[in-house]
Design an enzyme around this catalytic site. Structure first.
Site, mmCIF file in Angstrom:
data_model
loop_
_atom_site.group_PDB
_atom_site.id
_atom_site.type_symbol
_atom_site.label_atom_id
_atom_site.label_comp_id
_atom_site.label_asym_id
_atom_site.label_seq_id
_atom_site.Cartn_x
_atom_site.Cartn_y
_atom_site.Cartn_z
ATOM 1 N N ALA A 1 54.725 61.738 65.639
ATOM 2 C CA ALA A 1 55.246 61.218 64.365
ATOM 3 C C ALA A 1 54.665 59.843 64.077
ATOM 4 O O ALA A 1 54.722 58.944 64.910
ATOM 5 C CB ALA A 1 56.771 61.122 64.420
ATOM 6 N N THR B 1 45.310 56.549 69.092
ATOM 7 C CA THR B 1 44.039 56.696 68.377
ATOM 8 C C THR B 1 42.971 55.744 68.912
ATOM 9 O O THR B 1 43.297 54.664 69.429
ATOM 10 C CB THR B 1 44.267 56.416 66.872
ATOM 11 O OG1 THR B 1 43.011 56.207 66.232
ATOM 12 C CG2 THR B 1 45.097 55.155 66.635
ATOM 13 N N ASP B 2 41.713 56.122 68.747
ATOM 14 C CA ASP B 2 40.614 55.223 69.136
ATOM 15 C C ASP B 2 40.593 53.962 68.264
ATOM 16 O O ASP B 2 39.952 52.976 68.619
ATOM 17 C CB ASP B 2 39.258 55.949 69.072
ATOM 18 C CG ASP B 2 38.915 56.551 67.717
ATOM 19 O OD1 ASP B 2 39.713 56.392 66.760
ATOM 20 O OD2 ASP B 2 37.846 57.189 67.605
ATOM 21 N N GLU B 3 41.301 53.985 67.128
ATOM 22 C CA GLU B 3 41.249 52.836 66.217
ATOM 23 C C GLU B 3 41.909 51.595 66.813
ATOM 24 O O GLU B 3 41.683 50.482 66.339
ATOM 25 C CB GLU B 3 41.861 53.200 64.858
ATOM 26 C CG GLU B 3 41.188 54.426 64.292
ATOM 27 C CD GLU B 3 41.435 54.692 62.821
ATOM 28 O OE1 GLU B 3 41.790 53.768 62.085
ATOM 29 O OE2 GLU B 3 41.240 55.853 62.417
ATOM 30 N N PRO C 1 33.948 60.344 46.527
ATOM 31 C CA PRO C 1 33.934 58.886 46.639
ATOM 32 C C PRO C 1 33.636 58.384 48.056
ATOM 33 O O PRO C 1 34.525 58.327 48.897
ATOM 34 C CB PRO C 1 35.362 58.491 46.218
ATOM 35 C CG PRO C 1 36.190 59.689 46.572
ATOM 36 C CD PRO C 1 35.315 60.898 46.507
ATOM 37 N N GLY D 1 38.002 45.577 55.470
ATOM 38 C CA GLY D 1 38.098 45.601 56.944
ATOM 39 C C GLY D 1 37.606 46.901 57.559
ATOM 40 O O GLY D 1 37.988 47.248 58.670
ATOM 41 N N LYS E 1 49.648 51.146 65.675
ATOM 42 C CA LYS E 1 49.465 52.091 66.792
ATOM 43 C C LYS E 1 49.233 51.331 68.100
ATOM 44 O O LYS E 1 49.715 51.735 69.162
ATOM 45 C CB LYS E 1 48.284 53.037 66.516
ATOM 46 C CG LYS E 1 48.480 53.993 65.352
ATOM 47 C CD LYS E 1 49.587 55.010 65.568
ATOM 48 C CE LYS E 1 49.252 56.063 66.591
ATOM 49 N NZ LYS E 1 50.323 57.102 66.657
ATOM 50 N N ASP F 1 61.035 66.209 62.717
ATOM 51 C CA ASP F 1 60.150 65.612 61.704
ATOM 52 C C ASP F 1 60.985 65.128 60.527
ATOM 53 O O ASP F 1 61.934 65.785 60.112
ATOM 54 C CB ASP F 1 59.131 66.661 61.239
ATOM 55 C CG ASP F 1 57.922 66.040 60.554
ATOM 56 O OD1 ASP F 1 56.813 66.158 61.091
ATOM 57 O OD2 ASP F 1 58.097 65.435 59.468
ATOM 58 N N LYS F 2 60.589 63.972 60.008
ATOM 59 C CA LYS F 2 61.304 63.392 58.864
ATOM 60 C C LYS F 2 60.919 64.079 57.554
ATOM 61 O O LYS F 2 61.589 63.928 56.542
ATOM 62 C CB LYS F 2 60.944 61.895 58.806
ATOM 63 C CG LYS F 2 61.688 61.089 57.781
ATOM 64 C CD LYS F 2 61.223 59.623 57.867
ATOM 65 C CE LYS F 2 61.865 58.780 56.782
ATOM 66 N NZ LYS F 2 61.367 57.396 56.799
ATOM 67 N N TYR G 1 47.331 50.002 60.034
ATOM 68 C CA TYR G 1 47.603 51.258 60.763
ATOM 69 C C TYR G 1 47.258 51.087 62.244
ATOM 70 O O TYR G 1 48.080 51.350 63.133
ATOM 71 C CB TYR G 1 46.796 52.413 60.154
ATOM 72 C CG TYR G 1 46.660 53.609 61.076
ATOM 73 C CD1 TYR G 1 47.772 54.395 61.393
ATOM 74 C CD2 TYR G 1 45.429 53.956 61.651
ATOM 75 C CE1 TYR G 1 47.655 55.488 62.252
ATOM 76 C CE2 TYR G 1 45.305 55.039 62.506
ATOM 77 C CZ TYR G 1 46.414 55.807 62.807
ATOM 78 O OH TYR G 1 46.294 56.885 63.662
#
Ligand code: NAD
Ligand code: TYD
Length: 346
Positions: free
Chosen positions: A82, A125-127, A205, A283, A154, A33-34, A150
């Site tokens: 990562a 990811t599902d995104e 928020p 978006g 991915k 890990d960074k 993002y």
């Protein structure tokens, strides 16, 4: 099996390392890990001296280091967690997302190819599928139509994984999960942010009207699925992993207020009064939902209901107030100002 886990000091990665050390007695874990703003070795304090665990600080995009590490360690498998992982940060600046999520993944794939790693699992990811309307679900065959920087980074990484499988025969599998929640998640994401703000009487928020829908997955359920796909997934295949618990954001926030009020003996109306509707995310994907038949055929299904998972999560944050204090000092404050300042709720 000697497993390289990258990003193991982050939210899902640290839960995964702990899960594997507990549930797979013949697996040895090297955590690379960074330690970016999101990486925290405190997340793994309880296993740092475990005989089958070792930490290495480094960047997955550092070719020389990766070459050296892979040549020294002879990994049997890699699980790549990562990443730069937060949509709002990718809107502020996409650059680190491309470097880590795309370039970093390619560097790892190349090292895995050169040193003949037997399995490469990409945590996605599902995104990557983009956004749904009121109905339908994404399957593993749905087109990749990412909307945020993002998600685009991915999706690019997923396509590189596919290409390394098709071109070089690298034994790659990809998991695409829905929104995770649970212990050790940084309070930049919805559930811990709202929990901690509510506890401190700060505004909650909610972007837009709070009608966007996410499918919530308790992090341990995801870890169990990822371990299974590592062992039993078929080369070149993608596996969706969803909690099957779709909720509107506003309903998630209200549920947090209700559970928290109950836990700390406060009036739930008082906490709900903190809800503040703010300028929407540009978006902003409306809805994610996954069809998970494939991973279910590997004998997996989610075990933790949203209410139970949320209770466990809230209790974890209540018990780990010092952890919270430390992760919210420094860089977090600056970030909070940059995202929420223009929305008038700092
Ligand atoms: P996180 O931001 O909590 O952790 C990311 C970790 O990666 C940190 O420890 C960080 O230090 C490390 N890291 C970042 N850049 C690095 C680099 N260049 N080299 C080495 N380490 C680096 O993220 P998370 O929520 O635990 O997500 C883990 C993975 O799961 C990511 O790939 C993310 O895209 C994916 N994912 C997350 C969710 C979610 O709901 N959180 C859902 C689906 C998929
Ligand atoms: P988030 O936890 O950032 O995950 P993702 O964007 O990857 O789904 O956000 C979950 C949902 O909550 C998303 O629809 C955006 C919304 N949200 C808010 O309304 N307010 C907030 O302060 C945050 C962080 C998120």
């Amino acid at each position: 099996m000697k497993l390289l886990v990258t990003g193991g000091a982050g939210f899902i990665g640290s839960n995964f390392v702990r899960y594997v050390l507990g549930e797979r007695p013949d697996w040895e874990v090297v955590n690379l890990d960074k330690l970016t703003y999101a990486g925290n070795l405190e997340n793994l304090k309880d296993v740092e001296d475990h005989p089958r665990y070792r930490f290495v600080r480094g960047d997955i995009a550092d070719r020389e280091l990766m070459d050296h590490l892979f040549s020294e360690e002879s990994f049997d498998a890699v699980a790549n967690f990562a990443a730069e992982s937060h949509v709002d940060r990718s809107i502020l600046d996409p650059t680190p997302f491309l470097r880590t999520n795309v370039q970093g993944t390619q560097v790892l794939l190349e090292a895995a190819r050169k040193y003949k790693v037997g399995r490469f699992l990409q945590v996605s990811t599902d995104e990557v599928y983009g956004s749904l309307g009121e109905t339908g679900r994404f399957t593993e065959e749905s087109p990749l139509l990412p909307n945020s920087p993002y998600a685009a980074s991915k999706a690019a990484a997923d396509l590189l994984c596919r290409a390394y499988h098709r071109t070089y025969g690298l034994p790659v599998v990809i998991t695409r999960s829905s929104n995770n929640y649970g212990p050790y998640q940084l309070p930049e994401k919805l559930i811990p942010l709202m929990t901690l703000n509510a506890l401190e009487g700060k505004p909650l928020p909610v972007y837009g009207k709070g009608e966007n829908i996410r499918d919530w997955l308790y992090v341990e359920d995801n870890c169990r699925a990822i371990a299974l796909v590592l062992q039993r997934g078929k080369d070149g295949e993608v596996y969706n992993i969803g909690g099957g618990q779709e909720l509107r954001n506003i309903d998630v926030v209200e549920r947090i207020c209700e559970l928290l009020a109950c836990r700390i003996g406060r009036d739930e109306g008082e906490l709900k009064a903190l809800i503040t509707f703010v300028e929407d995310r540009p978006g902003h994907d409306f809805r994610y939902a996954l069809s998970c038949d494939k991973v279910r055929r590997l004998d997996w299904s989610p075990e933790v209901s949203f209410d139970l998972g949320l209770e466990r999560t809230i209790d974890w944050y209540l018990k780990n107030w010092e952890w919270v204090g430390r992760v919210r000092s420094g860089e977090y404050k600056e970030y909070y100002e940059r995202i929420y300042g223009p929305r008038g709720v700092t």
